[in-house]
Design a protein around this motif. Sequence first.
Motif, PDB file in Angstrom:
ATOM      1  N   VAL A  53      63.406  59.942 -16.069  1.00  0.00           N
ATOM      2  CA  VAL A  53      62.284  59.006 -15.906  1.00  0.00           C
ATOM      3  C   VAL A  53      61.785  59.059 -14.463  1.00  0.00           C
ATOM      4  O   VAL A  53      60.578  59.148 -14.211  1.00  0.00           O
ATOM      5  CB  VAL A  53      62.716  57.567 -16.285  1.00  0.00           C
ATOM      6  N   ARG A  54      62.733  59.044 -13.524  1.00  0.00           N
ATOM      7  CA  ARG A  54      62.344  59.086 -12.097  1.00  0.00           C
ATOM      8  C   ARG A  54      61.622  60.396 -11.784  1.00  0.00           C
ATOM      9  O   ARG A  54      60.599  60.419 -11.109  1.00  0.00           O
ATOM     10  CB  ARG A  54      63.578  58.968 -11.209  1.00  0.00           C
ATOM     11  N   ARG A  55      62.216  61.495 -12.287  1.00  0.00           N
ATOM     12  CA  ARG A  55      61.656  62.828 -11.986  1.00  0.00           C
ATOM     13  C   ARG A  55      60.210  62.935 -12.505  1.00  0.00           C
ATOM     14  O   ARG A  55      59.311  63.355 -11.810  1.00  0.00           O
ATOM     15  CB  ARG A  55      62.532  63.897 -12.642  1.00  0.00           C
ATOM     16  N   ASP A  56      60.005  62.507 -13.766  1.00  0.00           N
ATOM     17  CA  ASP A  56      58.709  62.757 -14.397  1.00  0.00           C
ATOM     18  C   ASP A  56      57.680  61.670 -14.148  1.00  0.00           C
ATOM     19  O   ASP A  56      56.485  61.896 -14.309  1.00  0.00           O
ATOM     20  CB  ASP A  56      58.885  62.930 -15.918  1.00  0.00           C
ATOM     21  N   HIS A  57      58.149  60.472 -13.808  1.00  0.00           N
ATOM     22  CA  HIS A  57      57.181  59.371 -13.722  1.00  0.00           C
ATOM     23  C   HIS A  57      57.271  58.618 -12.400  1.00  0.00           C
ATOM     24  O   HIS A  57      56.725  57.514 -12.284  1.00  0.00           O
ATOM     25  CB  HIS A  57      57.383  58.407 -14.898  1.00  0.00           C
ATOM     26  N   GLY A  58      57.954  59.225 -11.425  1.00  0.00           N
ATOM     27  CA  GLY A  58      58.223  58.574 -10.146  1.00  0.00           C
ATOM     28  C   GLY A  58      57.104  57.683  -9.637  1.00  0.00           C
ATOM     29  O   GLY A  58      57.287  56.467  -9.500  1.00  0.00           O
ATOM     30  N   PRO A  59      55.935  58.232  -9.386  1.00  0.00           N
ATOM     31  CA  PRO A  59      54.894  57.414  -8.758  1.00  0.00           C
ATOM     32  C   PRO A  59      54.424  56.245  -9.614  1.00  0.00           C
ATOM     33  O   PRO A  59      53.905  55.266  -9.096  1.00  0.00           O
ATOM     34  CB  PRO A  59      53.738  58.402  -8.562  1.00  0.00           C
ATOM     35  N   ARG A  60      54.599  56.365 -10.921  1.00  0.00           N
ATOM     36  CA  ARG A  60      54.110  55.276 -11.793  1.00  0.00           C
ATOM     37  C   ARG A  60      55.237  54.341 -12.233  1.00  0.00           C
ATOM     38  O   ARG A  60      55.011  53.418 -12.987  1.00  0.00           O
ATOM     39  CB  ARG A  60      53.488  55.851 -13.084  1.00  0.00           C
ATOM     40  N   LEU A  61      56.455  54.663 -11.773  1.00  0.00           N
ATOM     41  CA  LEU A  61      57.632  53.942 -12.270  1.00  0.00           C
ATOM     42  C   LEU A  61      57.929  52.696 -11.437  1.00  0.00           C
ATOM     43  O   LEU A  61      57.923  52.742 -10.210  1.00  0.00           O
ATOM     44  CB  LEU A  61      58.843  54.886 -12.243  1.00  0.00           C
ATOM     45  N   HIS A  62      58.191  51.586 -12.147  1.00  0.00           N
ATOM     46  CA  HIS A  62      58.662  50.372 -11.497  1.00  0.00           C
ATOM     47  C   HIS A  62      60.022  50.074 -12.097  1.00  0.00           C
ATOM     48  O   HIS A  62      60.115  49.813 -13.298  1.00  0.00           O
ATOM     49  CB  HIS A  62      57.719  49.197 -11.760  1.00  0.00           C
ATOM     50  N   GLU A  63      61.070  50.173 -11.271  1.00  0.00           N
ATOM     51  CA  GLU A  63      62.407  49.888 -11.794  1.00  0.00           C
ATOM     52  C   GLU A  63      62.704  48.408 -11.592  1.00  0.00           C
ATOM     53  O   GLU A  63      62.510  47.882 -10.500  1.00  0.00           O
ATOM     54  CB  GLU A  63      63.442  50.745 -11.067  1.00  0.00           C
ATOM     55  N   HIS A  64      63.159  47.765 -12.640  1.00  0.00           N
ATOM     56  CA  HIS A  64      63.498  46.339 -12.554  1.00  0.00           C
ATOM     57  C   HIS A  64      64.966  46.192 -12.908  1.00  0.00           C
ATOM     58  O   HIS A  64      65.341  46.266 -14.081  1.00  0.00           O
ATOM     59  CB  HIS A  64      62.643  45.523 -13.526  1.00  0.00           C
ATOM     60  N   VAL A  65      65.780  46.043 -11.901  1.00  0.00           N
ATOM     61  CA  VAL A  65      67.225  46.065 -12.111  1.00  0.00           C
ATOM     62  C   VAL A  65      67.793  44.684 -11.771  1.00  0.00           C
ATOM     63  O   VAL A  65      67.705  44.245 -10.616  1.00  0.00           O
ATOM     64  CB  VAL A  65      67.884  47.169 -11.248  1.00  0.00           C
ATOM     65  N   SER A  66      68.345  44.009 -12.772  1.00  0.00           N
ATOM     66  CA  SER A  66      68.809  42.624 -12.552  1.00  0.00           C
ATOM     67  C   SER A  66      69.813  42.539 -11.410  1.00  0.00           C
ATOM     68  O   SER A  66      69.690  41.693 -10.517  1.00  0.00           O
ATOM     69  CB  SER A  66      69.457  42.060 -13.811  1.00  0.00           C
ATOM     70  N   ASP A  67      70.814  43.463 -11.404  1.00  0.00           N
ATOM     71  CA  ASP A  67      71.843  43.430 -10.360  1.00  0.00           C
ATOM     72  C   ASP A  67      71.266  43.597  -8.970  1.00  0.00           C
ATOM     73  O   ASP A  67      71.819  43.112  -7.989  1.00  0.00           O
ATOM     74  CB  ASP A  67      72.848  44.568 -10.584  1.00  0.00           C
ATOM     75  N   ALA A  68      70.153  44.310  -8.899  1.00  0.00           N
ATOM     76  CA  ALA A  68      69.556  44.555  -7.583  1.00  0.00           C
ATOM     77  C   ALA A  68      68.514  43.492  -7.244  1.00  0.00           C
ATOM     78  O   ALA A  68      67.798  43.598  -6.254  1.00  0.00           O
ATOM     79  CB  ALA A  68      68.904  45.943  -7.582  1.00  0.00           C
ATOM     80  N   GLY A  69      68.403  42.488  -8.120  1.00  0.00           N
ATOM     81  CA  GLY A  69      67.480  41.380  -7.856  1.00  0.00           C
ATOM     82  C   GLY A  69      66.013  41.760  -8.028  1.00  0.00           C
ATOM     83  O   GLY A  69      65.143  41.118  -7.451  1.00  0.00           O
ATOM     84  N   THR A  70      65.746  42.819  -8.800  1.00  0.00           N
ATOM     85  CA  THR A  70      64.343  43.221  -8.966  1.00  0.00           C
ATOM     86  C   THR A  70      63.886  43.022 -10.410  1.00  0.00           C
ATOM     87  O   THR A  70      63.184  43.837 -10.970  1.00  0.00           O
ATOM     88  CB  THR A  70      64.137  44.703  -8.558  1.00  0.00           C
ATOM     89  N   ARG A  71      64.360  41.967 -11.020  1.00  0.00           N
ATOM     90  CA  ARG A  71      64.000  41.611 -12.397  1.00  0.00           C
ATOM     91  C   ARG A  71      62.487  41.617 -12.600  1.00  0.00           C
ATOM     92  O   ARG A  71      61.738  41.234 -11.699  1.00  0.00           O
ATOM     93  CB  ARG A  71      64.478  40.183 -12.641  1.00  0.00           C
ATOM     94  N   LEU A  72      62.074  41.978 -13.797  1.00  0.00           N
ATOM     95  CA  LEU A  72      60.641  41.980 -14.101  1.00  0.00           C
ATOM     96  C   LEU A  72      60.150  40.545 -14.311  1.00  0.00           C
ATOM     97  O   LEU A  72      60.751  39.784 -15.069  1.00  0.00           O
ATOM     98  CB  LEU A  72      60.383  42.796 -15.379  1.00  0.00           C
ATOM     99  N   ASP A  73      59.059  40.215 -13.644  1.00  0.00           N
ATOM    100  CA  ASP A  73      58.449  38.907 -13.859  1.00  0.00           C
ATOM    101  C   ASP A  73      57.235  39.123 -14.772  1.00  0.00           C
ATOM    102  O   ASP A  73      56.164  39.553 -14.324  1.00  0.00           O
ATOM    103  CB  ASP A  73      58.031  38.322 -12.498  1.00  0.00           C
ATOM    104  N   VAL A  74      57.423  38.863 -16.062  1.00  0.00           N
ATOM    105  CA  VAL A  74      56.368  39.209 -17.027  1.00  0.00           C
ATOM    106  C   VAL A  74      55.120  38.367 -16.835  1.00  0.00           C
ATOM    107  O   VAL A  74      53.999  38.812 -17.079  1.00  0.00           O
ATOM    108  CB  VAL A  74      56.863  39.100 -18.495  1.00  0.00           C
ATOM    109  N   THR A  75      55.318  37.140 -16.359  1.00  0.00           N
ATOM    110  CA  THR A  75      54.153  36.254 -16.170  1.00  0.00           C
ATOM    111  C   THR A  75      53.233  36.827 -15.104  1.00  0.00           C
ATOM    112  O   THR A  75      52.009  36.884 -15.278  1.00  0.00           O
ATOM    113  CB  THR A  75      54.624  34.848 -15.770  1.00  0.00           C
ATOM    114  N   THR A  76      53.831  37.302 -14.008  1.00  0.00           N
ATOM    115  CA  THR A  76      53.006  37.900 -12.958  1.00  0.00           C
ATOM    116  C   THR A  76      52.389  39.208 -13.459  1.00  0.00           C
ATOM    117  O   THR A  76      51.201  39.472 -13.249  1.00  0.00           O
ATOM    118  CB  THR A  76      53.872  38.183 -11.703  1.00  0.00           C
TER     119      THR A  76
END
Length: 774
Positions: A611-634
């Motif tokens: 996923v990183r290799r093929d979609h890097g520039p368009r990729l948003h990783e949301h990793v709970s442990d890293a505190g980058t959870r997706l905020d769907v409302t925003t």
Amino acid sequence: MSTESCPVDHADRPTDPVSGCPVSVGAAAFDPFGDAYQADPPEAVRWSRDEEPVFYSPSLGYWVVTRYDDVKAVFRDNITFSPSIALEKITPVSDEAIATLERYDYAMNRTLVNEDEPEHMPRRRVLMDPFTPDRLSHHEPMVRRLTREYVDRFVDAGKADLVDEMLWEVPLTVALHFLGVPEEDMATLRKYSIAHTVNTWGRPSPEEQLTVAENVGKFWQYAGTVLDKLRRDPSGDGWMPYSIRKQREFPDVITDSYLHSMMMAGIVAAHETTANAAANALKLLLENRTVWEELCADPGLIPNAVEECLRHSGSVAAWRRLVTSDTTVGGVPIPAGAKLLIVNSSANRDERHFEDPDSVDIRRDNATEHLTFGYGSHQCMGKNLARMELQVFLEELTRRLPHLDLVPGERFTYVPNTSFRGPEHLWVQWDPAANPERTDPALLHTRHPVRIGEPTTRGLSRTLTVERAEPAARDVVEITLAAPAGTPLPSWSPGAHIELQLGDDVSRQYSLCGDPEDRSRYRIAVLRDPDSRGGSRYVHDELRPGTSVAVRGPRNHFRLDAATRHHVFVAGGIGITPILAMADAVRAAGGSYELHYCGRSADTMALLDRVRRDHGPRLHEHVSDAGTRLDVTTLLAEPADGTRIYACGPQRLLSALDAASAHWPEDALSVEHFTTAGRELDPAVEHAFDVSLADSGLTVRVAPDQTVLAALRAANIDVPSDCEEGLCGTCEAPVLDGEVDHRDVVLTRAERSAGTRMMTCCSRACGASLTLGL
Ligand code: HEM
Ligand code: FES
């Protein structure tokens, strides 16, 4: 071209530079009597499926509908789209022809297929019994005897025109038996029924119109004579004597006009449709030699091969409806009074519904969803008789003449018309010295059980071999499945899944995440579910390189919408699999997208490197442990025109997206649910119950291992269905009484508690009974 009679709103649409009319060049050129349509209707309107799925044809004076969903929607609503013009002459009749028909007192009127409500359904119900599977099974020996007799006549000849020597007359004789009319006058009848096709759906010249009118008039009179004969003694077998008996009970429902019209229309309905379907099927299978050989080797595949032939090359290419109130079809406004040509043969080749639609895949597990028999409340009543005949033909021919071949260089001709389609001749050849029955006479007594009704999808799997099984994240294994000996696999579109048979009673669906162009292998990724009772546990523990697996599909309920301008892809955990295939496709096509990939921790996120290799520039990783959870409302704060959200993941994530997109256009969010439940019902857990049908006056028992839908169908109550997994909402039925155990994902919580509707393909009764408005 004149634009005077053109109903397309000129103010709204740019005038086409070539035609001078706001209809497009393709629409202006559409000619259902021309060579291209006659040779291959779905191919002739491919342009329409791709570019303009609903268009007005000035030369025909009809709106033409070519995509699966639109054709089905029209069939489904027989109030807005009245069937009353189904048998109307598509070419206006000359005065002389009218005079000829009048001489014969020709008064063809409403039957069933062209009857509106409220008359139609009561009549259909009263006349249904002879079509139930139980009743139809009595006709099988007759169908088989006739088929064998005809094959006996040419089996040693080495060459035959299958249409002339078998496929025309056997269905005619079967039709006559089924209807309960005498067998005499077959040669004359043959001429008559062709005349009826040209009269109704063809474009005869003025001179031809006169001959056609003569034959149609005689056909009408013949039908009247037979009816009189039957009326004198209606005690015999067959649908017409049955109908005459029913007329005594329900004189207002079964009228005289109906009986006379049906006497004639019934022969055509039962005969030509089936004869043409059989010729189309044989031609298609012999043109696809490996498929024919597979059927010869495994007759168990015949029931589904029949469906696939009806889908790919059906005998009813298009049907008609009249618009009764201003409406839209596929988003195109259509005024009341407009006539529709719904090209069901085109719907059957729509890649938006069928994966790899142009290829012949006798293991296609949604082949039965073809629209060749129509759909909804007018769906062909004789479909199971036709299916039985086609199965017997294929079985007898594959067994007795497996070395059959088309005569090379044959040019196929078709009776020019919009709707009924089959080659007029089908020349085949073989070496009689190699007839298997000469060395093995026992073959002559073999018979494979015919399946009455829709084939099951059991046994339709193809066996693939595990090529690789590699870790793709913590608790995730990526499996590559290879086709045997270079046989190409059906192609698939992003969002598609396959179903794996895992052990005896467990099957599971997994989204494809490999390269759709690679026809030699499929790739899936599977998360180990700690509570697994056999699905993911089996995949992780049992599948090793070299293991064989039975695989069904591919199928797709989760498609990219071509009209999307910007794609927001959201994947939760293992939900990345379909999303990755979709993102790959949009990237390859240079489309606009962003990819949100959510996971607990990076090491649990499957295929992350790829996923990183093929979609890097368009990729948003949301990793709970890293505190980058997706905020769907925003993420979904601002609805954007032309943007669609495609999501797959745990129900929690999908519900959050659903709530956060409430202010977006209705169809902006498209989701794929994890389907963790197997399709099989466990009788140890389920209970039996009764379903009372208020409209039909029937009570149907639903066994513990049976769905309500299956029980209704066994009682010949037609309920449309699509996904049969509680995902699509097609099989909905009104609930009048009783508490429902809802198991679908279609109804909202409020709808569930209202308790007035249920999905019959999966939901059940909480108690001992339910009452449905069917
Ligand atoms: C209706 C196709 C065989 C009897 C229809 C319709 C189609 C169709 C397209 C209209 C459906 C709609 O409006 O939704 C076919 C094909 C056949 C076949 C492709 C063979 C492969 C038969 C046979 C019989 C039969 C063998 C009778 C024994 C009927 C009847 C209707 C009907 C009675 C009217 C049903 C209604 O309007 O309620 N058929 N048919 N058909 N067909 Fe067939
Ligand atoms: Fe799709 Fe039942 S058939 S929900």
